[in-house]
Write an enzyme that holds these catalytic residues in place. Sequence first.
Site, PDB file in Angstrom:
ATOM      1  N   LYS A  92       0.821  -1.215   0.000  1.00 62.71           N
ATOM      2  CA  LYS A  92       0.000   0.000   0.000  1.00 62.71           C
ATOM      3  C   LYS A  92       0.856   1.266   0.000  1.00 62.71           C
ATOM      4  O   LYS A  92       2.050   1.218   0.243  1.00 62.71           O
ATOM      5  CB  LYS A  92      -0.962  -0.019   1.194  1.00 62.71           C
ATOM      6  CG  LYS A  92      -1.913  -1.225   1.179  1.00 62.71           C
ATOM      7  CD  LYS A  92      -2.735  -1.279  -0.087  1.00 62.71           C
ATOM      8  CE  LYS A  92      -3.764  -2.390  -0.132  1.00 62.71           C
ATOM      9  NZ  LYS A  92      -3.268  -3.757  -0.007  1.00 62.71           N
TER      10      LYS A  92
HETATM   11  C1  LIG Z   1      -9.419  -4.048  -1.970  1.00 58.52           C
HETATM   12  C2  LIG Z   1      -8.749  -4.709  -0.795  1.00 58.52           C
HETATM   13  N1  LIG Z   1      -9.488  -5.080   0.252  1.00 58.52           N
HETATM   14  C3  LIG Z   1      -8.944  -5.652   1.328  1.00 58.52           C
HETATM   15  C4  LIG Z   1      -7.595  -5.894   1.393  1.00 58.52           C
HETATM   16  C5  LIG Z   1      -7.053  -6.616   2.572  1.00 58.52           C
HETATM   17  O1  LIG Z   1      -6.181  -5.877   3.336  1.00 58.52           O
HETATM   18  P1  LIG Z   1      -5.120  -6.621   4.294  1.00 58.52           P
HETATM   19  O2  LIG Z   1      -4.110  -7.262   3.432  1.00 58.52           O
HETATM   20  O3  LIG Z   1      -4.582  -5.480   5.113  1.00 58.52           O
HETATM   21  O4  LIG Z   1      -5.879  -7.601   5.121  1.00 58.52           O
HETATM   22  C6  LIG Z   1      -6.758  -5.476   0.333  1.00 58.52           C
HETATM   23  C7  LIG Z   1      -5.303  -5.589   0.341  1.00 58.52           C
HETATM   24  O5  LIG Z   1      -4.574  -6.411   0.480  1.00 58.52           O
HETATM   25  C8  LIG Z   1      -7.354  -4.893  -0.804  1.00 58.52           C
HETATM   26  O6  LIG Z   1      -6.621  -4.531  -1.856  1.00 58.52           O
END
Ligand SMILES: Cc1ncc(COP(=O)(O)O)c(C=O)c1O
Length: 366
Positions: free
Chosen positions: A190
């Site tokens: 990110k």
């Molecule tokens: C659109 C979206 N939703 C949810 C997530 C989940 O986030 P995390 O990896 O912090 O659990 C991500 C990223 O990885 C994402 O790109």
Amino acid sequence: MSKFEKFIPQMRPLFGIEEKNELLDYLEEDGFFTEFKKTEEFEKAIANFVGSKNCIVVNNGTISLTLAALALGVGPGDEVIVPNYTMIATPNSIKMIGAVPVFVDVEPSTLIMDVELARLAITSKTKAIILVSANGRSPKSGINAFELLSKETGIPIIEDAAQSLGSTYFDGRHIGRAGLIASLSFSAPKIISTGQGGALFTDDDALAEKLRKLKDFGRSSGGTDVHDSIGYNFKFTELQACVGLAQMRQLKTRIERKKQIFKRYMLGLHNVNEISLFSHDLNLCAPWFIDSRVKEREKLVLFLKNNQIGTRIMYPPINQQKAYGETGSYPVSEEIGKSGLWLPSMIQLEDDQIDYICNKIKDFYA
Ligand SMILES: Cc1ncc(COP(=O)(O)O)c(C=O)c1O
């Protein structure tokens, strides 16, 4: 060794001296490591940046979506509308609590849920819509169309803005501010990262209170063992908050760099018909990844790899993932599953590396 003999990864987080100093300063203190003052500071920094009344950080951007759904009363058997093009975390987040993701196809130019298809997917069991702002974009239909749908039906919108920190809607609101609750992710790829991490933001104080309890064992107040509701443990750590604070200070320059990277790719590839980059309004959007539709994807990926360039295949349609294995017709997400490709997109990518990548893509199609 020339920098082009070194592999250019598709993405890589960027941590440096600022993060190191924040961590060292904290380690000099008598800290508990678990979330406290630094975490509060990090929450305030995010709330200020996105213009929200409340921000609650949690340990990742998947559980944040689960907690948002729980706080809105979503439970087993309830339906939640999600796009068929997204990271699988979006549907999985509500699957975890026994709710049923209902997939809806996306707009071809933005890869964001098609609002009219969302309307058609609503049933008496629909409890929420999770709107994913793919790569920091806004829906072509306009965010107001989703707000209207929510108003007409009473179905709340959770905005999954995991890819959208630094991007706004046409009216200047930060992405996420149109939903009742919004979620961010600070995972490694990110725009800012804390290794793992997520955040929720909302103007609704009662919801914020619920979210704080859900992530902290349902505690009536911090530091006590009095519990007036069921909650779990999805807390953050001060170490992550130290890194997050240092990253937040760099956010503005990172947003600018993301825009410059996109512009340079656009210039470098504008006359190559076999690859088309998804367009972005750079007045609003800080493109998180360089997303594209390409011809001969598998051969191109191999060619670029042999030339020390990393890429990443964009998300396959969720309904076709073995984890779901659902039938149905989703032409846009199915097509992206065949042609979508992310090019190197990290903050630290240099201009001459972008030029090299563009030239190699031209060589491939020549
Ligand atoms: C659109 C979206 N939703 C949810 C997530 C989940 O986030 P995390 O990896 O912090 O659990 C991500 C990223 O990885 C994402 O790109």
